[in-house]
Design a protein around this motif. Sequence first.
Motif, PDB file in Angstrom:
ATOM      1  N   VAL A 181      54.145  65.155  28.351  1.00 43.16           N
ATOM      2  CA  VAL A 181      54.097  66.199  27.319  1.00 43.16           C
ATOM      3  C   VAL A 181      53.801  65.537  25.981  1.00 43.16           C
ATOM      4  O   VAL A 181      54.504  64.614  25.565  1.00 43.16           O
ATOM      5  N   CYS A 186      61.957  64.542  34.466  1.00 41.61           N
ATOM      6  CA  CYS A 186      62.591  64.719  35.777  1.00 41.61           C
ATOM      7  C   CYS A 186      63.523  63.562  36.088  1.00 41.61           C
ATOM      8  O   CYS A 186      63.329  62.796  37.018  1.00 41.61           O
ATOM      9  N   ALA A 226      64.653  67.777  28.498  1.00 41.52           N
ATOM     10  CA  ALA A 226      65.458  66.932  29.400  1.00 41.52           C
ATOM     11  C   ALA A 226      64.814  65.553  29.454  1.00 41.52           C
ATOM     12  O   ALA A 226      64.733  64.941  30.524  1.00 41.52           O
ATOM     13  N   ALA A 227      64.363  65.083  28.299  1.00 42.31           N
ATOM     14  CA  ALA A 227      63.561  63.861  28.241  1.00 42.31           C
ATOM     15  C   ALA A 227      64.396  62.611  28.027  1.00 42.31           C
ATOM     16  O   ALA A 227      63.870  61.546  27.685  1.00 42.31           O
TER      17      ALA A 227
HETATM   18  C1  LIG Z   1      73.389  50.740  33.159  1.00 45.66           C
HETATM   19  C2  LIG Z   1      73.777  52.181  33.164  1.00 45.66           C
HETATM   20  C3  LIG Z   1      74.918  52.579  33.834  1.00 45.66           C
HETATM   21  C4  LIG Z   1      75.240  53.930  33.929  1.00 45.66           C
HETATM   22  N1  LIG Z   1      76.292  54.311  34.708  1.00 45.66           N
HETATM   23  C5  LIG Z   1      76.541  55.616  34.904  1.00 45.66           C
HETATM   24  C6  LIG Z   1      77.542  56.027  35.814  1.00 45.66           C
HETATM   25  O1  LIG Z   1      78.172  55.219  36.474  1.00 45.66           O
HETATM   26  N2  LIG Z   1      77.771  57.368  35.969  1.00 45.66           N
HETATM   27  C7  LIG Z   1      77.038  58.313  35.281  1.00 45.66           C
HETATM   28  O2  LIG Z   1      77.278  59.506  35.457  1.00 45.66           O
HETATM   29  N3  LIG Z   1      76.084  57.942  34.408  1.00 45.66           N
HETATM   30  C8  LIG Z   1      75.808  56.629  34.210  1.00 45.66           C
HETATM   31  N4  LIG Z   1      74.831  56.242  33.349  1.00 45.66           N
HETATM   32  C9  LIG Z   1      74.173  57.253  32.534  1.00 45.66           C
HETATM   33  C10 LIG Z   1      73.125  58.043  33.308  1.00 45.66           C
HETATM   34  O3  LIG Z   1      72.251  57.160  33.970  1.00 45.66           O
HETATM   35  C11 LIG Z   1      72.357  58.936  32.310  1.00 45.66           C
HETATM   36  O4  LIG Z   1      73.262  59.701  31.553  1.00 45.66           O
HETATM   37  C12 LIG Z   1      71.431  59.899  33.024  1.00 45.66           C
HETATM   38  O5  LIG Z   1      70.640  59.233  33.962  1.00 45.66           O
HETATM   39  C13 LIG Z   1      70.535  60.619  32.029  1.00 45.66           C
HETATM   40  O6  LIG Z   1      69.668  61.433  32.764  1.00 45.66           O
HETATM   41  P1  LIG Z   1      68.445  62.129  32.059  1.00 45.66           P
HETATM   42  O7  LIG Z   1      67.794  62.970  33.086  1.00 45.66           O
HETATM   43  O8  LIG Z   1      68.903  62.754  30.789  1.00 45.66           O
HETATM   44  O9  LIG Z   1      67.484  60.912  31.593  1.00 45.66           O
HETATM   45  P2  LIG Z   1      66.381  60.089  32.391  1.00 45.66           P
HETATM   46  O10 LIG Z   1      66.827  59.743  33.755  1.00 45.66           O
HETATM   47  O11 LIG Z   1      65.973  58.958  31.516  1.00 45.66           O
HETATM   48  O12 LIG Z   1      65.211  61.130  32.546  1.00 45.66           O
HETATM   49  C14 LIG Z   1      64.407  61.547  31.463  1.00 45.66           C
HETATM   50  C15 LIG Z   1      62.998  61.639  31.973  1.00 45.66           C
HETATM   51  O13 LIG Z   1      62.176  62.227  30.966  1.00 45.66           O
HETATM   52  C16 LIG Z   1      60.879  61.683  31.106  1.00 45.66           C
HETATM   53  N5  LIG Z   1      60.115  61.910  29.878  1.00 45.66           N
HETATM   54  C17 LIG Z   1      60.401  61.455  28.638  1.00 45.66           C
HETATM   55  N6  LIG Z   1      59.470  61.865  27.765  1.00 45.66           N
HETATM   56  C18 LIG Z   1      58.577  62.611  28.467  1.00 45.66           C
HETATM   57  C19 LIG Z   1      57.387  63.298  28.118  1.00 45.66           C
HETATM   58  N7  LIG Z   1      56.926  63.302  26.861  1.00 45.66           N
HETATM   59  N8  LIG Z   1      56.702  63.954  29.096  1.00 45.66           N
HETATM   60  C20 LIG Z   1      57.154  63.963  30.388  1.00 45.66           C
HETATM   61  N9  LIG Z   1      58.274  63.305  30.767  1.00 45.66           N
HETATM   62  C21 LIG Z   1      58.996  62.646  29.816  1.00 45.66           C
HETATM   63  C22 LIG Z   1      61.158  60.209  31.367  1.00 45.66           C
HETATM   64  O14 LIG Z   1      60.059  59.567  31.978  1.00 45.66           O
HETATM   65  C23 LIG Z   1      62.389  60.282  32.265  1.00 45.66           C
HETATM   66  O15 LIG Z   1      62.061  60.204  33.638  1.00 45.66           O
HETATM   67  C24 LIG Z   1      74.459  54.895  33.238  1.00 45.66           C
HETATM   68  C25 LIG Z   1      73.330  54.504  32.530  1.00 45.66           C
HETATM   69  C26 LIG Z   1      72.979  53.155  32.504  1.00 45.66           C
HETATM   70  C27 LIG Z   1      71.732  52.760  31.766  1.00 45.66           C
END
Ligand SMILES: Cc1cc2nc3c(=O)[nH]c(=O)nc-3n(C[C@H](O)[C@H](O)[C@H](O)COP(=O)(O)OP(=O)(O)OC[C@H]3O[C@@H](n4cnc5c(N)ncnc54)[C@H](O)[C@@H]3O)c2cc1C
Length: 376
Positions: A176, A14, A204-205
Amino acid sequence: MDKKSNFEMIIIGCGIAGASLAYFLAERGMTDILILEREEQPGYHSTGRSAAVLVEFDLVPSLLQLKLLGGRFLRNPPSGFSESTLLQRSGILIMFQGALWEQVRQMIPGLRQSGAVVDILSQEETASMIPVLSPENFDGAVLLPEDGHIDVNELLWGYLRHAKRRGAQLRCKEEVRDIKTDQGRCRGVVTSRGEYSSRWVINAAGAWGGKIRGLVGYSPVQLTAHRRTIITFAAPEGLAVSKWPLVADLSHDLYFSPESAGLMASPMDEDAMEPCDARPDELVVAQTIERLKQLTPRLVPKSITHKWAGLRTFAPDQAMVVGEDPVVKGFFWLSGQGGAGIETSSAVGQIASDLILDGHTKLIDAQVISPARFTA
Ligand SMILES: Cc1cc2nc3c(=O)[nH]c(=O)nc-3n(C[C@H](O)[C@H](O)[C@H](O)COP(=O)(O)OP(=O)(O)OC[C@H]3O[C@@H](n4cnc5c(N)ncnc54)[C@H](O)[C@@H]3O)c2cc1C
């Protein structure tokens, strides 16, 4: 506790990716959704650590397309989506030098044609806007005046609030640990608290995307997580910074921007690492100060007020990975958001929901982001 254990859709993770997909599925009437999050709260990893900006500029064409689509949603979300404005149009200023500047100048007409609002700034115009910059460090800049800071919390909770109101369930502190398959198709998941069956399992991990796919065999997509660091500090006395845009120097790897009462900066570090709860590395923090010293000595802070790091996860070609797995049916990738997962989340969530519910989308050439591109 709700005993329901059979869902149409299980979303693993999430962060902004999982939340946006839940929202767009629910908006289209698919509400039998369970989101499983290992941490205590949504957005704990990359989503909660970003620089939180919309930058409608990218050298990867599919990413640019997704950013432009994402920008439309941030500027004009559906009525009632959020309680406050999602995008503060504080502007993005990107500086370039040498051959890169020439390459970028040639891209501008195409950018404008695709709908981005882009101004070209000379050295003098740029330096008069941000008086701490030295013209010898850049040849010119582009200003994206309609872009700027995103309220990530409002966006994340906007997605979740509406998805939950329509019936989607969110369970935190539930990891998971396995994925059930039968005859080449996903049948559900095994978690730290029990078992669920489902027709679709959504990956979406974030940084753990490769590991999740590893639960059902060798992954066709190689994802790599790269750490990125941000520091915050007070602005120099007498310098009015609060109306500055985010300033990025892509030829020298540094960006800085107003943040709360002061400034934030990043050395745009990209150290590859195993998925983890990323922490700032002291050497990288020192490197940030060093870069400020070289490029904007006036901004060098006396002390750092806060620092953090997060992971940006990429496929080898830097394009996102969105689509059904080419081998395991019912396993759907929503991965490889890299450094653009927040700004593109509405576009990617909508595309993913189209692909799941209709098998196709009108928003993008789905092959460019399909996981199947790595098995061709
Ligand atoms: C310093 C920095 C600056 C950035 N700047 C920008 C920006 O300015 N603009 C922009 O658009 N993007 C930016 N990004 C990128 C952006 O933050 C990411 O692309 C985005 O947050 C990814 O989202 P996500 O949901 O894929 O991953 P996450 O937010 O990491 O979510 C994945 C989730 O999966 C969960 N998970 C993993 N494995 C399991 C499991 N086995 N069971 C249950 N849950 C699990 C994790 O706990 C996590 O909460 C930046 C990133 C960083 C680090």
